[in-house]
Scaffold this motif. Structure first.
Motif, PDB file in Angstrom:
ATOM      1  N   TYR A 170       0.838  -1.191   0.000  1.00  0.00           N
ATOM      2  CA  TYR A 170       0.000   0.000   0.000  1.00  0.00           C
ATOM      3  C   TYR A 170       0.876   1.245   0.000  1.00  0.00           C
ATOM      4  CZ  TYR A 170       1.088  -0.442   5.013  1.00  0.00           C
ATOM      5  OH  TYR A 170       1.735  -0.590   6.222  1.00  0.00           O
ATOM      6  N   THR A 171       0.242   2.385  -0.190  1.00  0.00           N
ATOM      7  CA  THR A 171       0.932   3.670  -0.096  1.00  0.00           C
ATOM      8  C   THR A 171       0.744   4.218   1.309  1.00  0.00           C
ATOM      9  OG1 THR A 171       0.563   4.173  -2.443  1.00  0.00           O
ATOM     10  CG2 THR A 171       1.090   6.023  -0.993  1.00  0.00           C
ATOM     11  N   SER A 172       1.821   4.319   2.069  1.00  0.00           N
ATOM     12  CA  SER A 172       1.737   4.880   3.422  1.00  0.00           C
ATOM     13  C   SER A 172       1.276   6.326   3.331  1.00  0.00           C
ATOM     14  CB  SER A 172       3.097   4.806   4.121  1.00  0.00           C
ATOM     15  OG  SER A 172       3.490   3.466   4.289  1.00  0.00           O
ATOM     16  N   ALA A 173       0.160   6.622   3.955  1.00  0.00           N
ATOM     17  CA  ALA A 173      -0.429   7.955   3.838  1.00  0.00           C
ATOM     18  C   ALA A 173       0.415   8.982   4.579  1.00  0.00           C
ATOM     19  CB  ALA A 173      -1.853   7.955   4.372  1.00  0.00           C
ATOM     20  N   GLN A 174       0.754  10.049   3.885  1.00  0.00           N
ATOM     21  CA  GLN A 174       1.435  11.187   4.505  1.00  0.00           C
ATOM     22  C   GLN A 174       0.442  12.217   5.022  1.00  0.00           C
ATOM     23  OE1 GLN A 174       3.673  12.134   0.902  1.00  0.00           O
ATOM     24  NE2 GLN A 174       5.578  11.526   1.908  1.00  0.00           N
ATOM     25  N   GLY A 175      -0.818  12.088   4.603  1.00  0.00           N
ATOM     26  CA  GLY A 175      -1.850  13.017   5.028  1.00  0.00           C
ATOM     27  C   GLY A 175      -3.210  12.529   4.571  1.00  0.00           C
ATOM     28  N   GLY A 176      -4.264  13.179   5.069  1.00  0.00           N
ATOM     29  CA  GLY A 176      -5.620  12.783   4.728  1.00  0.00           C
ATOM     30  C   GLY A 176      -6.076  11.594   5.543  1.00  0.00           C
ATOM     31  N   TYR A 177      -7.105  10.874   5.047  1.00  0.00           N
ATOM     32  CA  TYR A 177      -7.574   9.701   5.784  1.00  0.00           C
ATOM     33  C   TYR A 177      -7.951   8.542   4.854  1.00  0.00           C
ATOM     34  CZ  TYR A 177     -11.987  12.427   5.238  1.00  0.00           C
ATOM     35  OH  TYR A 177     -13.038  13.186   4.777  1.00  0.00           O
ATOM     36  N   PHE A 178      -7.174   8.372   3.782  1.00  0.00           N
ATOM     37  CA  PHE A 178      -7.397   7.270   2.865  1.00  0.00           C
ATOM     38  C   PHE A 178      -6.167   6.364   2.808  1.00  0.00           C
ATOM     39  CE2 PHE A 178     -10.059  10.739   1.126  1.00  0.00           C
ATOM     40  CZ  PHE A 178     -11.303  10.134   1.291  1.00  0.00           C
ATOM     41  N   LEU A 179      -6.410   5.107   2.454  1.00  0.00           N
ATOM     42  CA  LEU A 179      -5.315   4.166   2.238  1.00  0.00           C
ATOM     43  C   LEU A 179      -5.537   3.494   0.889  1.00  0.00           C
ATOM     44  CD1 LEU A 179      -2.770   2.963   3.691  1.00  0.00           C
ATOM     45  CD2 LEU A 179      -4.189   0.946   4.129  1.00  0.00           C
ATOM     46  N   LEU A 180      -4.539   3.581   0.022  1.00  0.00           N
ATOM     47  CA  LEU A 180      -4.600   2.997  -1.312  1.00  0.00           C
ATOM     48  C   LEU A 180      -3.806   1.691  -1.297  1.00  0.00           C
ATOM     49  CD1 LEU A 180      -5.822   3.798  -4.073  1.00  0.00           C
ATOM     50  CD2 LEU A 180      -3.593   4.793  -4.641  1.00  0.00           C
ATOM     51  N   VAL A 181      -4.518   0.572  -1.461  1.00  0.00           N
ATOM     52  CA  VAL A 181      -3.909  -0.755  -1.316  1.00  0.00           C
ATOM     53  C   VAL A 181      -3.878  -1.464  -2.664  1.00  0.00           C
ATOM     54  CG1 VAL A 181      -4.007  -2.948  -0.076  1.00  0.00           C
ATOM     55  CG2 VAL A 181      -4.852  -0.867   1.023  1.00  0.00           C
ATOM     56  N   ASN A 182      -2.728  -2.085  -2.989  1.00  0.00           N
ATOM     57  CA  ASN A 182      -2.597  -2.871  -4.214  1.00  0.00           C
ATOM     58  C   ASN A 182      -3.004  -4.317  -3.906  1.00  0.00           C
ATOM     59  OD1 ASN A 182      -1.302  -4.663  -6.254  1.00  0.00           O
ATOM     60  ND2 ASN A 182      -0.561  -2.715  -7.066  1.00  0.00           N
ATOM     61  N   LEU A 183      -4.042  -4.802  -4.601  1.00  0.00           N
ATOM     62  CA  LEU A 183      -4.578  -6.143  -4.344  1.00  0.00           C
ATOM     63  C   LEU A 183      -4.342  -7.085  -5.520  1.00  0.00           C
ATOM     64  CD1 LEU A 183      -7.972  -5.128  -2.668  1.00  0.00           C
ATOM     65  CD2 LEU A 183      -5.843  -5.797  -1.554  1.00  0.00           C
ATOM     66  N   SER A 184      -3.316  -6.808  -6.315  1.00  0.00           N
ATOM     67  CA  SER A 184      -3.053  -7.629  -7.498  1.00  0.00           C
ATOM     68  C   SER A 184      -2.657  -9.061  -7.139  1.00  0.00           C
ATOM     69  CB  SER A 184      -1.965  -6.987  -8.371  1.00  0.00           C
ATOM     70  OG  SER A 184      -0.762  -6.828  -7.642  1.00  0.00           O
ATOM     71  N   LYS A 185      -2.239  -9.304  -5.898  1.00  0.00           N
ATOM     72  CA  LYS A 185      -1.859 -10.656  -5.487  1.00  0.00           C
ATOM     73  C   LYS A 185      -3.059 -11.556  -5.211  1.00  0.00           C
ATOM     74  CE  LYS A 185       2.567  -9.310  -3.353  1.00  0.00           C
ATOM     75  NZ  LYS A 185       3.351  -9.303  -2.091  1.00  0.00           N
ATOM     76  N   LEU A 186      -4.246 -10.966  -5.102  1.00  0.00           N
ATOM     77  CA  LEU A 186      -5.435 -11.771  -4.824  1.00  0.00           C
ATOM     78  C   LEU A 186      -5.762 -12.665  -6.012  1.00  0.00           C
ATOM     79  CD1 LEU A 186      -7.939  -9.327  -3.067  1.00  0.00           C
ATOM     80  CD2 LEU A 186      -6.485 -11.065  -2.023  1.00  0.00           C
ATOM     81  N   LYS A 187      -6.164 -13.880  -5.716  1.00  0.00           N
ATOM     82  CA  LYS A 187      -6.559 -14.841  -6.751  1.00  0.00           C
ATOM     83  C   LYS A 187      -8.061 -15.090  -6.626  1.00  0.00           C
ATOM     84  CE  LYS A 187      -2.053 -17.135  -7.102  1.00  0.00           C
ATOM     85  NZ  LYS A 187      -1.347 -16.168  -6.265  1.00  0.00           N
ATOM     86  N   ILE A 188      -8.819 -14.215  -7.266  1.00  0.00           N
ATOM     87  CA  ILE A 188     -10.271 -14.355  -7.278  1.00  0.00           C
ATOM     88  C   ILE A 188     -10.632 -15.394  -8.335  1.00  0.00           C
ATOM     89  CG2 ILE A 188     -12.443 -13.128  -7.686  1.00  0.00           C
ATOM     90  CD1 ILE A 188     -11.033 -10.572  -6.785  1.00  0.00           C
ATOM     91  N   PRO A 189     -11.544 -16.314  -8.032  1.00  0.00           N
ATOM     92  CA  PRO A 189     -11.911 -17.337  -9.017  1.00  0.00           C
ATOM     93  C   PRO A 189     -12.270 -16.725 -10.370  1.00  0.00           C
ATOM     94  CG  PRO A 189     -12.919 -17.818  -6.904  1.00  0.00           C
ATOM     95  CD  PRO A 189     -12.273 -16.481  -6.755  1.00  0.00           C
ATOM     96  N   GLU A 190     -11.715 -17.289 -11.429  1.00  0.00           N
ATOM     97  CA  GLU A 190     -11.926 -16.723 -12.761  1.00  0.00           C
ATOM     98  C   GLU A 190     -13.379 -16.810 -13.216  1.00  0.00           C
ATOM     99  OE1 GLU A 190      -9.254 -18.375 -15.592  1.00  0.00           O
ATOM    100  OE2 GLU A 190      -7.437 -17.719 -14.532  1.00  0.00           O
ATOM    101  N   ASP A 191     -14.118 -17.774 -12.672  1.00  0.00           N
ATOM    102  CA  ASP A 191     -15.508 -17.930 -13.075  1.00  0.00           C
ATOM    103  C   ASP A 191     -16.476 -17.174 -12.157  1.00  0.00           C
ATOM    104  OD1 ASP A 191     -15.147 -19.475 -10.844  1.00  0.00           O
ATOM    105  OD2 ASP A 191     -16.140 -21.273 -11.636  1.00  0.00           O
ATOM    106  N   TYR A 192     -15.920 -16.292 -11.317  1.00  0.00           N
ATOM    107  CA  TYR A 192     -16.787 -15.516 -10.422  1.00  0.00           C
ATOM    108  C   TYR A 192     -17.701 -14.633 -11.268  1.00  0.00           C
ATOM    109  CZ  TYR A 192     -18.192 -13.009  -6.214  1.00  0.00           C
ATOM    110  OH  TYR A 192     -18.925 -12.482  -5.170  1.00  0.00           O
ATOM    111  N   GLU A 193     -18.965 -14.587 -10.904  1.00  0.00           N
ATOM    112  CA  GLU A 193     -19.949 -13.866 -11.705  1.00  0.00           C
ATOM    113  C   GLU A 193     -20.147 -12.444 -11.185  1.00  0.00           C
ATOM    114  OE1 GLU A 193     -23.575 -16.042 -12.033  1.00  0.00           O
ATOM    115  OE2 GLU A 193     -22.640 -17.756 -13.029  1.00  0.00           O
ATOM    116  N   TYR A 194     -20.157 -11.508 -12.113  1.00  0.00           N
ATOM    117  CA  TYR A 194     -20.365 -10.098 -11.798  1.00  0.00           C
ATOM    118  C   TYR A 194     -21.606  -9.596 -12.532  1.00  0.00           C
ATOM    119  CZ  TYR A 194     -15.459 -10.462 -10.408  1.00  0.00           C
ATOM    120  OH  TYR A 194     -14.284 -10.848  -9.816  1.00  0.00           O
ATOM    121  N   PRO A 195     -22.323  -8.661 -11.931  1.00  0.00           N
ATOM    122  CA  PRO A 195     -23.497  -8.101 -12.618  1.00  0.00           C
ATOM    123  C   PRO A 195     -23.073  -7.203 -13.774  1.00  0.00           C
ATOM    124  CG  PRO A 195     -23.126  -6.949 -10.549  1.00  0.00           C
ATOM    125  CD  PRO A 195     -22.162  -8.102 -10.578  1.00  0.00           C
TER     126      PRO A 195
END
Length: 460
Positions: A364-389
């Motif tokens: 993630y990007t360590s926040a220097q200010g504000g109140y948000f956290l931006l996280v990289n989730l590219s390592k997640l392995k979501i099932p390829e056949d997961y259905e989305y609307p």
């Protein structure tokens, strides 16, 4: 010298007068859709991000019977400090604060902000250099409305706060985008705001004879970056060289986590930049009171007077009792060190929330200010056949799928950050692999989110 904005205001008044006196009534169409302003044309198959995320969260609760933890929008889950809410109650008891406030703002709030900025800048800031607005967003729009004529260009750093774009375009301006470059190493390790770098060549190439304003957001939403003095110096030099106004959106000005917070209007290395800098602030962000809708614009009097003219035409007067409450809250915050304590509390919130990503190895990007956290989730392995609307698939980016999956399967709400990128540059953008979370929540709620997010271990 900053170019005179008078022609913009004069022409705007002339257009309004002409429409009022010479327009010929036309028969109304039987179809309401024919009456809309084309700017607000909506594709019924493309819901905005806030509607889509909130509907997904509501549906997840209805289907599972379990609550979700909402770390999406940047609203607070806790009340403002007691001294602020007590100030609202007291203001409501006084007749003068239940009527129109002066168009320029409550004199007490102007005085409190004069003191605040004088101490922050290290020089005297007069009340004539401040305009109170109905939230920071209206303040930003007032700047654009005051200084932009049709075809004028505004440079916006990308990713950007999404309200900038319609505000610029509704005022007749044209947006030019300049990238804040995502660090390649965010795929595998934590980074800081300084690792996100301005595309300096792109910035210089974006400047033209039509460039009127450059917008800077520091601390930055969604990155959490605080622009360094060196970065602000380079941007400021370009503003001076090309006779450009610098609009500095500093709504998170009291939420920074380093020893210093560089401000364009107070750069010791470039003091002349103050003469063309307009700084935007927010009582809502400062006191955990986003519903108050009290903001302001600070800048030199020869620019602020046009912001005042625009504000007066847009909404004339901002909420009177809440202005008075903000005035008292600023005075008390100065005495009880509220902002210093709040920064410490937010650093503790980040420690609570960041730990789960550290444990899981999700960068993630360590926040220097504000109140948000931006996280990289590219390592997640979501099932390829997961259905989305269809609504999610129609967005076309991975982060919308990530957010949907997180809500439905993990029970935590985030925001897809490609929404802060121009539509034509969202596909294959590094932000497609990221999700933005808001930590402006009470600690128990953050701990609940951490418990749920630990389930991500099963998908790595």
């Amino acid at each position: 010298m900053v170019r005179s904005p008078i022609p913009r205001l004069c022409r705007q008044s002339l257009r309004i007068s002409t429409r009022m006196t010479s327009s010929v009534p036309k028969p109304l169409s039987s179809k309401a859709a024919d009456l809309h302003n084309p700017y607000f044309q909506q594709n019924p198959n493309q819901k905005d991000v806030w509607t889509l995320v909130n509907e997904t969260a509501a549906n997840a609760v209805a289907e599972s019977g379990k609550p979700v933890t909402n770390l999406g929008q940047g609203f607070f889950s806790f009340n403002p400090p007691d001294f602020a809410t007590n100030a609202v109650t007291q203001a409501l008891q006084k007749p003068q604060f239940n009527q129109y406030a002066p168009a320029r703002g409550n004199p007490n709030l102007l005085s409190s902000l004069s003191r605040f900025y004088s101490e922050s800048y290290g020089r005297e800031v007069d009340t004539l250099q401040i305009q109170i607005t109905t939230g920071a967003n209206e303040g930003i729009f007032s700047v654009f409305f005051a200084f932009l004529e049709a075809g004028d260009e505004v440079i916006v750093f990308e990713p950007y706060f999404d309200q900038y774009i319609p505000n610029i375009e509704m005022a007749g301006g044209v947006v030019r985008y300049v990238d804040i470059q995502c660090p390649e190493k965010l795929k595998s390790e934590n980074v800081t705001g300084e690792d996100w770098t301005v595309d300096w060549e792109g910035l210089e190439n974006s400047i033209s004879d039509k460039t009127k304003i450059i917008v800077v957001n520091t601390p930055h939403n969604p990155i959490g970056k605080v622009f360094t003095e060196e970065e602000l110096f380079r941007i400021g030099q370009l503003c001076i060289k090309h006779n450009i106004i610098l609009l500095s959106d500093e709504v998170y000005e009291n939420l920074y986590y380093s020893q210093a917070f560089p401000r364009p209007a107070a750069l010791p290395s470039l003091p002349e930049l103050a003469s063309r800098t307009l700084t935007v602030g927010s009582a809502g962000k400062s006191f955990a009171a986003t519903g108050w809708r009290v903001g302001w614009v600070q800048g030199p009097t020869d620019l602020i007077k046009y912001v005042t003219s625009a504000h007066t035409r847009i909404c004339f007067s901002s909420p009177a009792p809440l202005q008075q409450a903000a005035a008292e809250a600023f005075s008390i915050a100065h005495e009880n060190k509220y902002f210093e304590l709040t920064r410490e509390q937010y650093q503790a919130k980040y420690e609570i929330f960041n730990k789960v990503f550290d444990d899981l190895g999700l960068p993630y990007t360590s926040a220097q200010g504000g109140y948000f956290l931006l996280v990289n989730l590219s390592k997640l392995k979501i099932p390829e056949d997961y259905e989305y609307p269809a609504d999610i698939l129609g967005k076309g980016t991975k982060d919308y799928k990530l957010v949907y999956w997180l809500i439905k399967e993990i029970g935590v709400v985030g925001i897809p950050p490609t929404e802060f990128i121009a539509p034509e540059r969202r596909i294959n953008n590094p932000l497609e692999n990221c999700v933005r979370f808001a930590v402006c929540k009470d600690d128990l709620l953050l701990e609940d989110a951490v418990t749920k997010l630990r389930k991500l271990k099963d998908y790595l």
